[in-house]
Write a protein that holds these residues in place. Sequence first.
Motif, PDB file in Angstrom:
ATOM      1  N   VAL A   1     -15.706   1.156  10.813  1.00  0.00           N
ATOM      2  CA  VAL A   1     -14.392   2.629  10.980  1.00  0.00           C
ATOM      3  C   VAL A   1     -13.904   2.032   9.507  1.00  0.00           C
ATOM      4  O   VAL A   1     -13.859   1.231   8.551  1.00  0.00           O
ATOM      5  CB  VAL A   1     -13.455   1.481  11.958  1.00  0.00           C
ATOM      6  CG1 VAL A   1     -14.077   1.886  13.246  1.00  0.00           C
ATOM      7  CG2 VAL A   1     -13.355   0.314  11.642  1.00  0.00           C
ATOM      8  N   GLU A   2     -12.388   3.161   8.925  1.00  0.00           N
ATOM      9  CA  GLU A   2     -11.739   2.868   8.125  1.00  0.00           C
ATOM     10  C   GLU A   2     -10.475   1.765   7.620  1.00  0.00           C
ATOM     11  O   GLU A   2     -10.794   1.670   6.509  1.00  0.00           O
ATOM     12  CB  GLU A   2     -11.078   4.563   8.178  1.00  0.00           C
ATOM     13  CG  GLU A   2     -12.622   5.048   8.140  1.00  0.00           C
ATOM     14  CD  GLU A   2     -11.967   7.010   7.591  1.00  0.00           C
ATOM     15  OE1 GLU A   2     -12.042   7.232   6.183  1.00  0.00           O
ATOM     16  OE2 GLU A   2     -12.237   7.518   8.583  1.00  0.00           O
TER      17      GLU A   2
ATOM     18  N   ASP B   1      -7.677  -0.297  12.233  1.00  0.00           N
ATOM     19  CA  ASP B   1      -9.372   0.671  12.753  1.00  0.00           C
ATOM     20  C   ASP B   1      -9.810  -1.055  13.546  1.00  0.00           C
ATOM     21  O   ASP B   1     -10.104  -0.960  14.533  1.00  0.00           O
ATOM     22  CB  ASP B   1      -9.784   1.111  12.471  1.00  0.00           C
ATOM     23  CG  ASP B   1      -8.662   2.564  11.943  1.00  0.00           C
ATOM     24  OD1 ASP B   1      -7.837   3.026  12.960  1.00  0.00           O
ATOM     25  OD2 ASP B   1      -9.391   3.068  11.096  1.00  0.00           O
TER      26      ASP B   1
ATOM     27  N   GLY C   1     -14.840  -3.189   8.857  1.00  0.00           N
ATOM     28  CA  GLY C   1     -14.247  -2.039   7.944  1.00  0.00           C
ATOM     29  C   GLY C   1     -14.246  -1.683   6.952  1.00  0.00           C
ATOM     30  O   GLY C   1     -14.415  -2.511   5.692  1.00  0.00           O
TER      31      GLY C   1
ATOM     32  N   VAL D   1     -20.467   5.083  13.136  1.00  0.00           N
ATOM     33  CA  VAL D   1     -19.725   5.211  12.610  1.00  0.00           C
ATOM     34  C   VAL D   1     -18.573   5.433  13.567  1.00  0.00           C
ATOM     35  O   VAL D   1     -18.454   7.080  14.068  1.00  0.00           O
ATOM     36  CB  VAL D   1     -20.084   5.803  11.476  1.00  0.00           C
ATOM     37  CG1 VAL D   1     -18.832   6.324  10.327  1.00  0.00           C
ATOM     38  CG2 VAL D   1     -21.138   5.468  10.909  1.00  0.00           C
TER      39      VAL D   1
ATOM     40  N   PHE E   1     -15.328   7.238  11.724  1.00  0.00           N
ATOM     41  CA  PHE E   1     -14.285   7.583  11.117  1.00  0.00           C
ATOM     42  C   PHE E   1     -13.432   8.287  12.038  1.00  0.00           C
ATOM     43  O   PHE E   1     -13.113   9.113  12.980  1.00  0.00           O
ATOM     44  CB  PHE E   1     -14.611   8.331   9.571  1.00  0.00           C
ATOM     45  CG  PHE E   1     -15.584   7.166   8.940  1.00  0.00           C
ATOM     46  CD1 PHE E   1     -15.603   5.800   9.381  1.00  0.00           C
ATOM     47  CD2 PHE E   1     -15.642   7.602   7.291  1.00  0.00           C
ATOM     48  CE1 PHE E   1     -15.635   4.960   8.586  1.00  0.00           C
ATOM     49  CE2 PHE E   1     -16.800   6.526   6.578  1.00  0.00           C
ATOM     50  CZ  PHE E   1     -16.519   5.233   7.470  1.00  0.00           C
ATOM     51  N   ASP E   2     -12.110   8.794  11.068  1.00  0.00           N
ATOM     52  CA  ASP E   2     -11.167   9.990  11.123  1.00  0.00           C
ATOM     53  C   ASP E   2     -11.964  10.902  11.183  1.00  0.00           C
ATOM     54  O   ASP E   2     -12.565  11.213  10.876  1.00  0.00           O
ATOM     55  CB  ASP E   2      -9.813   9.834   9.918  1.00  0.00           C
ATOM     56  CG  ASP E   2      -9.312   8.262  10.045  1.00  0.00           C
ATOM     57  OD1 ASP E   2      -9.752   7.638  10.792  1.00  0.00           O
ATOM     58  OD2 ASP E   2      -8.711   8.035   9.097  1.00  0.00           O
TER      59      ASP E   2
ATOM     60  N   GLY F   1     -13.565  12.415   6.780  1.00  0.00           N
ATOM     61  CA  GLY F   1     -13.672  11.161   7.546  1.00  0.00           C
ATOM     62  C   GLY F   1     -15.129  11.775   7.800  1.00  0.00           C
ATOM     63  O   GLY F   1     -16.323  10.518   8.022  1.00  0.00           O
TER      64      GLY F   1
ATOM     65  N   ALA G   1     -19.266   9.542   6.595  1.00  0.00           N
ATOM     66  CA  ALA G   1     -19.635   9.636   7.920  1.00  0.00           C
ATOM     67  C   ALA G   1     -21.189   9.513   7.736  1.00  0.00           C
ATOM     68  O   ALA G   1     -22.011   9.052   7.591  1.00  0.00           O
ATOM     69  CB  ALA G   1     -18.807   9.997   9.126  1.00  0.00           C
TER      70      ALA G   1
ATOM     71  N   ASP H   1      -7.745   8.682  14.919  1.00  0.00           N
ATOM     72  CA  ASP H   1      -8.716   7.201  14.099  1.00  0.00           C
ATOM     73  C   ASP H   1      -8.796   6.406  15.637  1.00  0.00           C
ATOM     74  O   ASP H   1      -7.595   6.425  16.397  1.00  0.00           O
ATOM     75  CB  ASP H   1      -8.032   6.782  13.058  1.00  0.00           C
ATOM     76  CG  ASP H   1      -6.589   6.495  13.820  1.00  0.00           C
ATOM     77  OD1 ASP H   1      -5.850   5.455  14.369  1.00  0.00           O
ATOM     78  OD2 ASP H   1      -5.578   6.927  12.220  1.00  0.00           O
TER      79      ASP H   1
END
Length: 580
Positions: free
Chosen positions: A273-274, A278, A292, A318, A320-321, A326, A330, A354
């Motif tokens: 994640v970012e 998250d 992250g 993955v 991500f947003d 995002g 990814a 997210d």
Amino acid sequence: MRIPDDTLEQIRERARIDEIVARYTRLVPASRGEAKGCCPLPDHDERTPSFYVNPGTGVFHCFGCDRGGDVITFLELVEQLTFREAVEQLAEQVGAAILTDREQAHRSSTEGTPKLLRAALEIAAEVYATAITDDPAAASAREYLTERGFTDAHIRQWGIGFAPRGRTTVLGAHLATRGLPANAGHDAGLIRRGRAGQPYDTFAGRLIWPLRDPQGRIVGLAGRSLDDPGHNPDRYRKYVNSDDSALFRKSDTLFGLAAARPAIVRQRRVIVVEGYTDVMAVAAAGHPEVVGVCGTAFTATHARLLSRLLGSDGEIVVMFDADDAGQTAAWKIAVACHQFATVTLAVPGKSGSDPCQLRADHGDQAVRDAVNARQPLIRQILGRLLADADTPEKAAVAARRATAMLGELTDDVLILRYRRWLAGELGIPEGQLQVPAPPSPPPSLKVTPIERLDCIRDLAAQLVDDPTLWSRLQLPEVLELADLLPDRYCAVVERAAVAPPEIPDRWAWLLSTAPDEAARAAVTALRAGAPLQREPMRAVSECARAYGPARLAAVRADTADPDSVGRFAQLAAGLSRVMK
């Protein structure tokens, strides 16, 4: 500054290579007091053990990828460290000092030793963790976390803190009370000086997350601003991280990796994640195998960290947003990791959402559902390109972009299957899609089958141990060292013959003076996994049988040499004599 040789020798003696290696791969006893296991080094996946460790000599060698060295070299390779970083890490583990008094004084006045940096960071993390519960000014920090569904238990689990504000540094007094020198806070990047020279805390007024290395040791801090960004937009910085130091590089750090490591290894899966919250959200929802990237692009170092834990057939999810930025990030993970893992995409809700927001709005089950609904990332990203290809013009653009993206991949099967899928989706013949060929990887030097033979390694090792042995053997004059040993081993023997007579350990000298990795690997190939020693002439005879035919073929093929025919006959006769 250069680390003294006696310090390096002290570290090599104290750091048992078999104990260090056993942290990365399972070792089983081999013959003559050695141990063997599957190679744990990056870019080498094997199922049959070819990695040997010799505790007595302190060296390792992998006969599969042809790399070897001492305990420092091993740590350099397996953790992707510089030489000094590997030495410092081992020194800390075995309690050895690696700096002279003069170097210590110089280092303390500039950037601080790793031990001092870590001590300052640990104290800061403790102070801030106390402040988030005891300081009334931390109400906004607690509210920020509560709004996102996190409890006091989550705060304690992740060691989250709050850095109080003050007219001057608040942290400095705590560091002094704990006995750290006055410059410790500055060296660790925790305290800075304003324009008027007044010290202030780097993270003042921020929500704090401790950052840890894969072993769980603190290496830095991350701080999120709780201020209104519109109040002072020119000076507003949403996140502040520790400066790069001897302990910390932002581009090499995965938040939560130490905590996630057992689950990643057990499940052979990692969720990427970012952001910091998250990571907390996904872990709270029942997926502890989450890390992250936290404010930086996914790097080659991140890929190496994950590949060592996943092996060659794990999965990277993955999450991500769900926006264009995002999804672009990814795709970069898929490019970096598709050779060793299946890369899937879990979309955390609608565009702009997210994992943290998903959990706050819909609960833990929504996060679990998103993970369970994951799809192959490459197909999802390419599918987005084709979504609007409803005219021939748009289809042509989508085809060009998609084939360019496939050109970033290096797995032939994936490229072939996705090219076929793309052609079907676009309704065109597969041959119309020209995927650019990926760049050829640099050639890697592999140990040859002949170099693995016990007789070859035994004779070479005996000649290293006793440089006068060759002259004492009763050999035909026509025979040269290169007629019985491969070139790499000849080079080791020749270097050993010119070693200074006063050196106590010729093998250690060969390792320390090796001109490159290939030369070092040749030394460790002879030293680790050493075969049973033969009577010298028996070793010569076996080498003649094993290596002689290849040597004769090389002489016969040398058509540019007019004397090759005569040389071939003489060499054949000489080899025949020693085979008897």
